[in-house]
Design a protein around this motif. Structure first.
Motif, PDB file in Angstrom:
ATOM      1  N   ILE A   5      14.424  11.928  31.447  1.00  0.00           N
ATOM      2  CA  ILE A   5      14.859  10.546  31.296  1.00  0.00           C
ATOM      3  C   ILE A   5      13.612   9.706  31.084  1.00  0.00           C
ATOM      4  O   ILE A   5      12.658   9.783  31.855  1.00  0.00           O
ATOM      5  N   GLY A   6      13.623   8.904  30.023  1.00  0.00           N
ATOM      6  CA  GLY A   6      12.487   8.036  29.728  1.00  0.00           C
ATOM      7  C   GLY A   6      12.594   6.733  30.497  1.00  0.00           C
ATOM      8  O   GLY A   6      13.607   6.041  30.431  1.00  0.00           O
ATOM      9  N   VAL A   7      11.539   6.403  31.230  1.00  0.00           N
ATOM     10  CA  VAL A   7      11.473   5.174  31.999  1.00  0.00           C
ATOM     11  C   VAL A   7      10.193   4.452  31.574  1.00  0.00           C
ATOM     12  O   VAL A   7       9.203   5.095  31.228  1.00  0.00           O
ATOM     13  N   VAL A   8      10.246   3.125  31.584  1.00  0.00           N
ATOM     14  CA  VAL A   8       9.069   2.331  31.244  1.00  0.00           C
ATOM     15  C   VAL A   8       8.753   1.383  32.396  1.00  0.00           C
ATOM     16  O   VAL A   8       9.651   0.944  33.117  1.00  0.00           O
ATOM     17  N   GLY A   9       7.471   1.088  32.555  1.00  0.00           N
ATOM     18  CA  GLY A   9       7.049   0.160  33.586  1.00  0.00           C
ATOM     19  C   GLY A   9       5.990  -0.778  33.047  1.00  0.00           C
ATOM     20  O   GLY A   9       5.216  -0.415  32.160  1.00  0.00           O
ATOM     21  N   GLY A  41      10.449  -2.502  35.602  1.00  0.00           N
ATOM     22  CA  GLY A  41      10.791  -1.781  34.372  1.00  0.00           C
ATOM     23  C   GLY A  41      12.094  -1.041  34.568  1.00  0.00           C
ATOM     24  O   GLY A  41      12.859  -1.352  35.478  1.00  0.00           O
ATOM     25  N   GLY A  42      12.341  -0.056  33.722  1.00  0.00           N
ATOM     26  CA  GLY A  42      13.577   0.697  33.839  1.00  0.00           C
ATOM     27  C   GLY A  42      13.740   1.706  32.726  1.00  0.00           C
ATOM     28  O   GLY A  42      12.791   2.039  32.020  1.00  0.00           O
ATOM     29  N   LYS A  43      14.967   2.185  32.575  1.00  0.00           N
ATOM     30  CA  LYS A  43      15.265   3.256  31.624  1.00  0.00           C
ATOM     31  C   LYS A  43      15.261   2.772  30.185  1.00  0.00           C
ATOM     32  O   LYS A  43      15.686   1.660  29.875  1.00  0.00           O
ATOM     33  N   VAL A  44      14.807   3.669  29.313  1.00  0.00           N
ATOM     34  CA  VAL A  44      14.876   3.441  27.872  1.00  0.00           C
ATOM     35  C   VAL A  44      16.292   3.798  27.431  1.00  0.00           C
ATOM     36  O   VAL A  44      16.782   4.896  27.719  1.00  0.00           O
ATOM     37  N   GLU A  45      16.970   2.859  26.779  1.00  0.00           N
ATOM     38  CA  GLU A  45      18.340   3.087  26.296  1.00  0.00           C
ATOM     39  C   GLU A  45      18.308   3.761  24.928  1.00  0.00           C
ATOM     40  O   GLU A  45      17.310   3.667  24.205  1.00  0.00           O
ATOM     41  N   ALA A  46      19.410   4.389  24.565  1.00  0.00           N
ATOM     42  CA  ALA A  46      19.537   5.039  23.259  1.00  0.00           C
ATOM     43  C   ALA A  46      19.265   4.018  22.157  1.00  0.00           C
ATOM     44  O   ALA A  46      19.755   2.893  22.210  1.00  0.00           O
ATOM     45  N   GLU A  60      15.258  -8.829  31.745  1.00  0.00           N
ATOM     46  CA  GLU A  60      16.434  -8.706  32.613  1.00  0.00           C
ATOM     47  C   GLU A  60      16.064  -8.783  34.099  1.00  0.00           C
ATOM     48  O   GLU A  60      16.752  -9.435  34.880  1.00  0.00           O
ATOM     49  N   GLU A  61      14.988  -8.104  34.491  1.00  0.00           N
ATOM     50  CA  GLU A  61      14.631  -8.025  35.908  1.00  0.00           C
ATOM     51  C   GLU A  61      13.868  -9.236  36.426  1.00  0.00           C
ATOM     52  O   GLU A  61      14.007  -9.603  37.587  1.00  0.00           O
ATOM     53  N   LEU A  62      13.024  -9.836  35.560  1.00  0.00           N
ATOM     54  CA  LEU A  62      12.133 -10.901  36.019  1.00  0.00           C
ATOM     55  C   LEU A  62      12.324 -12.227  35.295  1.00  0.00           C
ATOM     56  O   LEU A  62      11.748 -13.235  35.698  1.00  0.00           O
ATOM     57  N   GLY A  63      13.041 -12.215  34.160  1.00  0.00           N
ATOM     58  CA  GLY A  63      13.228 -13.431  33.383  1.00  0.00           C
ATOM     59  C   GLY A  63      11.994 -13.853  32.607  1.00  0.00           C
ATOM     60  O   GLY A  63      11.790 -15.041  32.356  1.00  0.00           O
ATOM     61  N   MET A  88       7.714   8.181  33.546  1.00  0.00           N
ATOM     62  CA  MET A  88       7.542   6.773  33.209  1.00  0.00           C
ATOM     63  C   MET A  88       6.251   6.549  32.432  1.00  0.00           C
ATOM     64  O   MET A  88       5.190   7.024  32.827  1.00  0.00           O
ATOM     65  N   ARG A  89       6.399   5.804  31.336  1.00  0.00           N
ATOM     66  CA  ARG A  89       5.240   5.326  30.591  1.00  0.00           C
ATOM     67  C   ARG A  89       4.982   3.885  31.040  1.00  0.00           C
ATOM     68  O   ARG A  89       5.914   3.114  31.209  1.00  0.00           O
TER      69      ARG A  89
END
Length: 151
Positions: A5-9, A41-46, A60-63, A88-89
């Motif tokens: 699962i690709g996650v970004v931060g 951060g969070g997951k990379v969507e399709a 989305e998380e911080l505005g 996570m990248r």
């Protein structure tokens, strides 16, 4: 594709050119991570690139909107291992618009002083984020040393 699962931060800094502070976020869930600190951060969507996902997640998380700097390399194309299913990248980023607020998944945001390594490392980090924090501090310290004028 590795099947991870690709996650970004985002390592959100007060300045990409002269970083002094890092914005960190305290988790509210899941229960075993509640109260621990992480990179937002969070997951990379399709259909998204990792960079697009990071811009979306930080909004989305911080505005906030950010300018991305370089990626904090992990030595693997997948990024930093989070567990056996996800990696996570992480990118350096700088605020360009918005006042960071904990909108999703977090109950507190905090700017921490990157020049005080002990203060940074003393936070209760999510365990998978700790090696990333150490690499970030090492990279910024090396950049500061290289940029220092010769006497």
């Amino acid at each position: 594709m590795t099947g991870l699962i690709g996650v970004v931060g985002g390592a959100v800094l007060d300045s990409l050119a002269e970083p002094g502070r890092l914005l960190v976020a305290r988790r509210t869930a899941p229960p075993h991570f509640a109260g621990m600190w992480e990179f937002p951060g969070g997951k990379v969507e399709a259909g998204e690139t990792a960079e697009q996902a990071l811009h979306r997640e930080l909004f989305e998380e911080l505005g906030v909107s950010v300018r991305l700097g370089s990626e904090l390399g992990s030595g693997s194309a997948d990024g930093w291992p989070l567990n056996d299913r996800a990696a996570m990248r992480v990118w350096f980023a700088e605020l360009v618009d918005g006042d960071p607020r904990p909108l999703q998944d977090h109950d507190e945001l905090r700017w921490i002083d990157l020049r005080n390594r002990d203060e940074v490392l003393d936070l209760p980090w999510i365990p998978a984020d700790l090696p990333i924090v150490e690499a970030l501090l090492d990279r910024l310290s090396a950049a500061e040393t290289t940029a220092a004028p010769a006497h």
